[in-house]
Design a protein around this motif. Structure first.
Motif, PDB file in Angstrom:
ATOM      1  N   LEU A  69      87.357 -19.330 -62.401  1.00  0.00           N
ATOM      2  CA  LEU A  69      87.689 -19.589 -60.997  1.00  0.00           C
ATOM      3  C   LEU A  69      87.758 -21.089 -60.725  1.00  0.00           C
ATOM      4  N   TYR A  70      86.798 -21.822 -61.280  1.00  0.00           N
ATOM      5  CA  TYR A  70      86.749 -23.275 -61.085  1.00  0.00           C
ATOM      6  C   TYR A  70      87.979 -23.949 -61.686  1.00  0.00           C
ATOM      7  N   LEU A  71      88.323 -23.585 -62.917  1.00  0.00           N
ATOM      8  CA  LEU A  71      89.463 -24.207 -63.592  1.00  0.00           C
ATOM      9  C   LEU A  71      90.787 -23.815 -62.943  1.00  0.00           C
ATOM     10  N   GLU A  72      90.845 -22.587 -62.456  1.00  0.00           N
ATOM     11  CA  GLU A  72      92.068 -22.139 -61.764  1.00  0.00           C
ATOM     12  C   GLU A  72      92.312 -22.992 -60.521  1.00  0.00           C
ATOM     13  N   GLU A  73      91.250 -23.259 -59.759  1.00  0.00           N
ATOM     14  CA  GLU A  73      91.373 -24.090 -58.560  1.00  0.00           C
ATOM     15  C   GLU A  73      91.692 -25.534 -58.934  1.00  0.00           C
ATOM     16  N   LYS A  75      93.326 -26.575 -61.538  1.00  0.00           N
ATOM     17  CA  LYS A  75      94.726 -26.624 -61.981  1.00  0.00           C
ATOM     18  C   LYS A  75      95.680 -26.597 -60.795  1.00  0.00           C
ATOM     19  N   LEU A  76      95.282 -25.881 -59.747  1.00  0.00           N
ATOM     20  CA  LEU A  76      96.142 -25.718 -58.572  1.00  0.00           C
ATOM     21  C   LEU A  76      96.201 -26.980 -57.723  1.00  0.00           C
ATOM     22  N   HIS A  77      95.078 -27.711 -57.624  1.00  0.00           N
ATOM     23  CA  HIS A  77      94.974 -28.813 -56.662  1.00  0.00           C
ATOM     24  C   HIS A  77      94.960 -30.212 -57.274  1.00  0.00           C
ATOM     25  N   HIS A  78      95.014 -30.318 -58.583  1.00  0.00           N
ATOM     26  CA  HIS A  78      94.943 -31.637 -59.205  1.00  0.00           C
ATOM     27  C   HIS A  78      96.064 -31.839 -60.226  1.00  0.00           C
ATOM     28  N   LYS A  79      96.208 -33.090 -60.643  1.00  0.00           N
ATOM     29  CA  LYS A  79      97.231 -33.420 -61.625  1.00  0.00           C
ATOM     30  C   LYS A  79      96.880 -32.810 -62.982  1.00  0.00           C
ATOM     31  N   PRO A  80      97.889 -32.515 -63.805  1.00  0.00           N
ATOM     32  CA  PRO A  80      97.642 -31.863 -65.104  1.00  0.00           C
ATOM     33  C   PRO A  80      96.629 -32.578 -65.975  1.00  0.00           C
ATOM     34  N   ASN A  81      96.673 -33.911 -65.983  1.00  0.00           N
ATOM     35  CA  ASN A  81      95.753 -34.652 -66.835  1.00  0.00           C
ATOM     36  C   ASN A  81      94.304 -34.467 -66.384  1.00  0.00           C
ATOM     37  N   TYR A  82      94.094 -34.448 -65.062  1.00  0.00           N
ATOM     38  CA  TYR A  82      92.754 -34.210 -64.513  1.00  0.00           C
ATOM     39  C   TYR A  82      92.265 -32.825 -64.920  1.00  0.00           C
ATOM     40  N   TYR A  83      93.134 -31.837 -64.797  1.00  0.00           N
ATOM     41  CA  TYR A  83      92.762 -30.468 -65.161  1.00  0.00           C
ATOM     42  C   TYR A  83      92.386 -30.376 -66.632  1.00  0.00           C
ATOM     43  N   LYS A  84      93.135 -31.033 -67.492  1.00  0.00           N
ATOM     44  CA  LYS A  84      92.865 -30.982 -68.931  1.00  0.00           C
ATOM     45  C   LYS A  84      91.515 -31.611 -69.257  1.00  0.00           C
ATOM     46  N   ILE A  85      91.168 -32.688 -68.571  1.00  0.00           N
ATOM     47  CA  ILE A  85      89.866 -33.330 -68.779  1.00  0.00           C
ATOM     48  C   ILE A  85      88.744 -32.377 -68.359  1.00  0.00           C
ATOM     49  N   GLN A  86      88.928 -31.720 -67.198  1.00  0.00           N
ATOM     50  CA  GLN A  86      87.939 -30.749 -66.739  1.00  0.00           C
ATOM     51  C   GLN A  86      87.778 -29.617 -67.748  1.00  0.00           C
ATOM     52  N   GLU A  87      88.900 -29.078 -68.193  1.00  0.00           N
ATOM     53  CA  GLU A  87      88.887 -27.953 -69.124  1.00  0.00           C
ATOM     54  C   GLU A  87      88.214 -28.340 -70.438  1.00  0.00           C
ATOM     55  N   TYR A  88      88.576 -29.499 -70.977  1.00  0.00           N
ATOM     56  CA  TYR A  88      88.005 -29.950 -72.250  1.00  0.00           C
ATOM     57  C   TYR A  88      86.493 -30.153 -72.122  1.00  0.00           C
ATOM     58  N   THR A  89      86.066 -30.839 -71.058  1.00  0.00           N
ATOM     59  CA  THR A  89      84.644 -31.132 -70.885  1.00  0.00           C
ATOM     60  C   THR A  89      83.819 -29.865 -70.735  1.00  0.00           C
ATOM     61  N   ILE A  90      84.305 -28.920 -69.941  1.00  0.00           N
ATOM     62  CA  ILE A  90      83.577 -27.671 -69.736  1.00  0.00           C
ATOM     63  C   ILE A  90      83.479 -26.876 -71.041  1.00  0.00           C
ATOM     64  N   PHE A 139      78.754 -25.898 -59.949  1.00  0.00           N
ATOM     65  CA  PHE A 139      77.779 -25.189 -59.120  1.00  0.00           C
ATOM     66  C   PHE A 139      78.177 -25.203 -57.645  1.00  0.00           C
ATOM     67  N   ASP A 140      78.927 -26.219 -57.222  1.00  0.00           N
ATOM     68  CA  ASP A 140      79.483 -26.200 -55.865  1.00  0.00           C
ATOM     69  C   ASP A 140      80.412 -25.001 -55.702  1.00  0.00           C
ATOM     70  N   LYS A 141      81.143 -24.704 -56.762  1.00  0.00           N
ATOM     71  CA  LYS A 141      82.027 -23.539 -56.738  1.00  0.00           C
ATOM     72  C   LYS A 141      81.208 -22.258 -56.642  1.00  0.00           C
ATOM     73  N   ALA A 142      80.059 -22.227 -57.328  1.00  0.00           N
ATOM     74  CA  ALA A 142      79.189 -21.057 -57.258  1.00  0.00           C
ATOM     75  C   ALA A 142      78.656 -20.854 -55.840  1.00  0.00           C
ATOM     76  N   ILE A 143      78.366 -21.956 -55.146  1.00  0.00           N
ATOM     77  CA  ILE A 143      77.927 -21.865 -53.739  1.00  0.00           C
ATOM     78  C   ILE A 143      79.059 -21.325 -52.875  1.00  0.00           C
ATOM     79  N   GLU A 144      80.255 -21.860 -53.111  1.00  0.00           N
ATOM     80  CA  GLU A 144      81.438 -21.427 -52.353  1.00  0.00           C
ATOM     81  C   GLU A 144      81.679 -19.929 -52.521  1.00  0.00           C
ATOM     82  N   GLU A 145      81.416 -19.421 -53.727  1.00  0.00           N
ATOM     83  CA  GLU A 145      81.611 -17.995 -54.006  1.00  0.00           C
ATOM     84  C   GLU A 145      80.395 -17.166 -53.605  1.00  0.00           C
TER      85      GLU A 145
END
Length: 369
Positions: A69-73, A75-90, A139-145
């Protein structure tokens, strides 16, 4: 709301928490206690939490589901490079530690233990801080959900970083560097000269096409950035909205670009490739080069003479600022040229490079004696 005494002597508390908007069914929570007073206290606390909209949701989401859910959001709201950094780090640093965790039971204590384990791996403090920032967002996403009521990362402090001295080349050092570039490396000479005299970010430079150069007004139109993701070119907007700008360039740099354009046309003709003003300025093959090519080349060139110490590619941006300061340009001009969001950013990053004005102030006081 009710409390029922069970056959074994315990007390079962049953509380209604309104209608679930997804199922249109009444939302209920039940819990068993040894003492009736504990059951009454739990009911009161549960209703209070629900009324303040802090009640933990009914959704039993595991780590992997929340991660998706976090990565989907992201990917939707940020630039591709930002998303890839998030995905790799997680996937690299966070998932191995939390994939089997019970999200609702994680406390700041477990987060601190995780931070300590990252330190033990030998990662830099800066990298660890970046990982912790992403974990907090998770964890902010977990609060949101409505999986958890509070973020266990909230009280965890960043690790202290040693402030490294900014590296940059003086005009004399840059000239020595340029002189080390061979004649058959002309494109690299033009690229590094362009980077030094514009202060543009590497992604912004690589994204430029010939259409973005106004040779009559002597301006560069900066409105995009280039990066590679999985060997595919991705063109995005620059870092911030303030990064969209036009900057002036000097006449000799225009001449250098035109010389390279003619050489690029000959190169494309040799490879039977079509050349146009839509071609990336520093392209010399069938597609634009990567940042790594220019980063590695700096070290290669500097190894030819020990008089020039290699710097990072991003340090050309710092070198440009140092050059402007040497030319006595003010903060506002530098801010606009770099595309900073505010003059505070410029001062925070480069303020120490400006001459100390206190000496001049003290000297002027002599006139009053």
């Amino acid at each position: 709301m009710s409390i029922r005494k069970l056959n074994d002597g315990r007390f079962q508390a049953d509380v209604s928490l309104g209608i679930n908007p997804l199922t249109n069914k009444r939302r209920r929570k039940k819990k068993t206690f040894k003492h009736k007073k504990d059951a009454e206290d739990w009911i009161s606390k549960t209703k209070q939490l629900y009324k303040s909209q802090q009640v933990i949701g009914e959704r039993q989401l595991d780590f992997i589901t929340l991660k998706d859910l976090y990565l989907e959001e992201s990917k939707l709201h940020h630039k591709p490079n930002y998303y890839k950094i998030q995905e790799y780090t997680i996937n690299k640093h966070i998932t191995p530690a939390f994939k089997n965790s019970i999200i609702k039971k994680i406390t700041p204590t477990e987060i601190r233990e995780y931070q300590s384990k990252l330190i033990d791996t030998g990662l830099s403090y800066k990298s660890i801080n970046n990982i912790m920032i992403i974990l907090k967002k998770f964890f902010d996403k977990a609060i949101e959900e409505q999986v958890i009521p509070a973020n266990p990362c909230k009280s965890i402090k960043n690790l202290s970083l040693d402030k490294k001295q900014m590296k940059f080349w003086t005009p004399e050092q840059f000239k020595l560097f340029i002189q080390l570039i061979d004649k058959d490396e002309y494109m690299f000479k033009v690229f590094y000269t362009f980077a030094y005299f514009t202060g543009m970010r590497c992604g912004e430079i690589l994204a430029l096409t010939w259409n973005d150069i106004d040779k009559f007004r002597k301006e560069v139109n900066i409105y995009k950035s280039l990066t590679y993701i999985n060997k595919e070119i991705i063109i995005t907007k620059p870092k911030t909205k303030n990064s969209i700008r036009r900057i002036s360039i000097n006449s000799k740099l225009i001449e250098l670009l035109q010389d390279w354009k003619r050489e690029q046309q000959d190169l494309f003709s040799k490879y039977k490739m079509k050349h146009s003003n839509e071609i990336h300025i520093f392209q010399y093959k069938d597609q634009a080069p990567t940042k790594d090519i220019f980063s590695r080349k700096i070290r290669t060139i500097c190894e030819r003479d020990d008089k020039v110490e290699a710097i990072r590619l991003h340090d050309f941006r710092h070198s440009h600022v140092a050059l402007l300061i040497h030319q006595r340009e003010d903060y506002t001009t530098i801010k606009e040229r770099l595309g900073h969001a505010s003059i505070k950013t410029t001062i925070d990053v480069y303020g120490h490079l400006f001459p100390n004005k206190q000496r001049e102030t003290a000297d002027r006081l002599d006139e009053l004696f």
